[in-house]
Design a protein around this motif. Structure first.
Motif, short mmCIF file in Angstrom:
data_model
loop_
_atom_site.label_atom_id
_atom_site.label_comp_id
_atom_site.label_asym_id
_atom_site.label_seq_id
_atom_site.Cartn_x
_atom_site.Cartn_y
_atom_site.Cartn_z
N SER A 142 0.84 -1.20 0.00
CA SER A 142 0.00 0.00 0.00
C SER A 142 0.88 1.25 0.00
O SER A 142 2.02 1.22 0.45
CB SER A 142 -0.91 0.01 1.24
OG SER A 142 -1.75 -1.13 1.25
N GLU A 146 -4.19 6.49 -1.20
CA GLU A 146 -4.99 5.41 -1.77
C GLU A 146 -6.37 5.38 -1.12
O GLU A 146 -6.51 5.62 0.08
CB GLU A 146 -4.31 4.05 -1.56
CG GLU A 146 -3.04 3.86 -2.37
CD GLU A 146 -2.45 2.48 -2.19
OE1 GLU A 146 -1.62 2.09 -3.04
OE2 GLU A 146 -2.81 1.80 -1.21
N ARG A 153 -8.24 -4.13 -5.20
CA ARG A 153 -6.82 -4.32 -4.87
C ARG A 153 -6.42 -5.76 -5.20
O ARG A 153 -7.08 -6.71 -4.79
CB ARG A 153 -6.55 -4.01 -3.40
CG ARG A 153 -5.05 -4.04 -3.05
CD ARG A 153 -4.81 -3.84 -1.57
NE ARG A 153 -5.23 -2.54 -1.10
CZ ARG A 153 -4.51 -1.42 -1.23
NH1 ARG A 153 -3.32 -1.47 -1.82
NH2 ARG A 153 -4.96 -0.28 -0.77
#
Length: 387
Positions: A142, A146, A153
């Motif tokens: 990550s 975001e 994802r």
């Protein structure tokens, strides 16, 4: 997100339905033609022009990375979960791709495949299960800025469809769904590349929806591809690591800046694409260049500085951005031999990149683009074995 509708049980277009009628009956809306529009010089190519020249799907490496040399203007990308045996599913998918590109599949409803390419990658879960140490087994971490839910994802399989004819894109994805029922779609996105600007001999790059030339510093020669894009050995030899990031961009906020402020955020001239450090569009940026008052000509937070491979200590990555209409923004795709090329670059960008202040990432994933295949060597067989 709206899904494309099936044309029929076998994908045939009803008799007598012309291409014009297909567009007039809502086909154009279903295609989601993005900012560059349906009309494209390459899309209306004659038989001798690139848009009509077929790109062979078979070979040591998959098409859609270095072939064709100039990327097609239209793209559709879909990410899937996979249930069942990867070897069998991928082999079926590879056979379908060969039929589509060769114009043998009825799903094309009489349309010429032209420069259609279909490129397939597999996600970290599948790679790690087959070869824990192989490239692509490591998931993408990550990053800041975001806003990604679980559905958007990662994923097990990515299918990238590119063509000069935008009609082909949904037809191909419909056929993928029909022929490979073990794939369950997570998300998809369409995008377009704007008009190309000449960067240097043998290389051109498009403008994006912000008005700037995008994809200037990328590998272009066989030597550069070998050094930074292609995986050199092991079961994934001939493949590459694909990273995709869907970024929603606050275009209105960026456009509210003066042209000078926009150029400072990017690090290049908007009109010419030339670096603020001087020179022409194809010249490398000079990160040490200073003005008479001692300031860096390329600001410390300019995108051209933060994304430059030299300070990050990484090789070039093959970067392609596609402008999106819904959601408004950029679909970023990069291909590199090692995932760290991307992650180290984005780590530097996340520290201070003026462009990222206008963007939020809403979908992301990394995939091993499988080595090439043909009729005798199924797609994915080097990693997952044959049938």
């Amino acid at each position: 997100m709206k899904q494309d509708h099936h044309l029929g049980e076998h994908g045939e277009r009803p008799r007598g339905l012309s291409r014009r009628a297909l567009l007039g009956s809502g086909g154009a809306a279903a295609l989601g033609l993005a900012l560059a529009g349906a009309a494209s010089p390459r899309g209306s190519a004659t038989a001798s022009e690139p848009g009509r020249t077929r790109v062979d799907a078979a070979g040591a490496r998959q098409a859609g990375v270095a072939r064709p040399r100039i990327a097609q203007p239209h793209l559709a990308l879909a990410v899937y979960d996979l249930s069942g045996d990867p070897a069998s599913v991928l082999a079926d998918l590879g056979a379908l791709i060969l039929d589509l590109v060769e114009g043998r599949d009825p799903a094309l409803v009489g349309l010429e495949p032209g420069d259609l390419t279909v490129t397939v990658g597999v996600g970290p879960r599948l790679v790690a299960a087959a070869h824990p140490g192989a490239p692509g087994a490591e998931p993408l971490p990550s990053f800041p800025r975001e806003d990604i839910d679980e559905q958007h994802r990662g994923g097990d399989v990515v299918v990238q469809v590119c063509a000069s004819d935008p009609l082909l894109l949904p037809l191909v994805l419909v056929r993928v769904a029909e022929k490979t029922t073990a794939l369950q779609e997570r998300w998809r996105q369409r995008g377009t590349r704007g008009p190309d600007e000449r960067v240097r001999r043998g290389h051109s790059a498009p403008r994006n929806l912000l008005g700037f030339v995008d994809g200037i510093a990328v590998p272009t020669t066989k030597e550069e591809f070998a050094a930074s894009v292609w995986i050199p050995d092991g079961p994934a030899a001939g493949g590459t690591i694909l990273v995709v990031r869907r970024m929603e961009v606050d275009v209105a906020a960026f456009r509210s800046l003066s042209v000078g402020e926009q150029e400072a955020a990017i690090g290049r001239r908007r009109a010419s694409g030339a670096p603020l450090s001087g020179g022409r569009i194809g010249d490398d940026v000079d990160l040490q260049a200073k003005s008479a008052d001692g300031r860096y000509r390329i600001p410390a937070d300019a995108h051209a500085r933060r994304a430059h491979p030299r300070p990050a200590g990484v090789p070039l990555m093959l970067r392609r951005s596609y402008s999106m209409e819904e959601p408004l923004g950029l679909l970023f795709i990069s291909m590199q031999a090692e995932l760290s090329t991307f992650t180290r670059t984005l780590e530097r960008m996340s520290e201070a990149d003026a462009l990222l202040a206008f963007a939020r990432t809403t979908a992301s994933g990394s995939f091993l683009v499988l080595p090439g295949f043909d009729r005798d060597r199924p797609l994915g067989s080097s990693l997952f074995g044959g049938r």
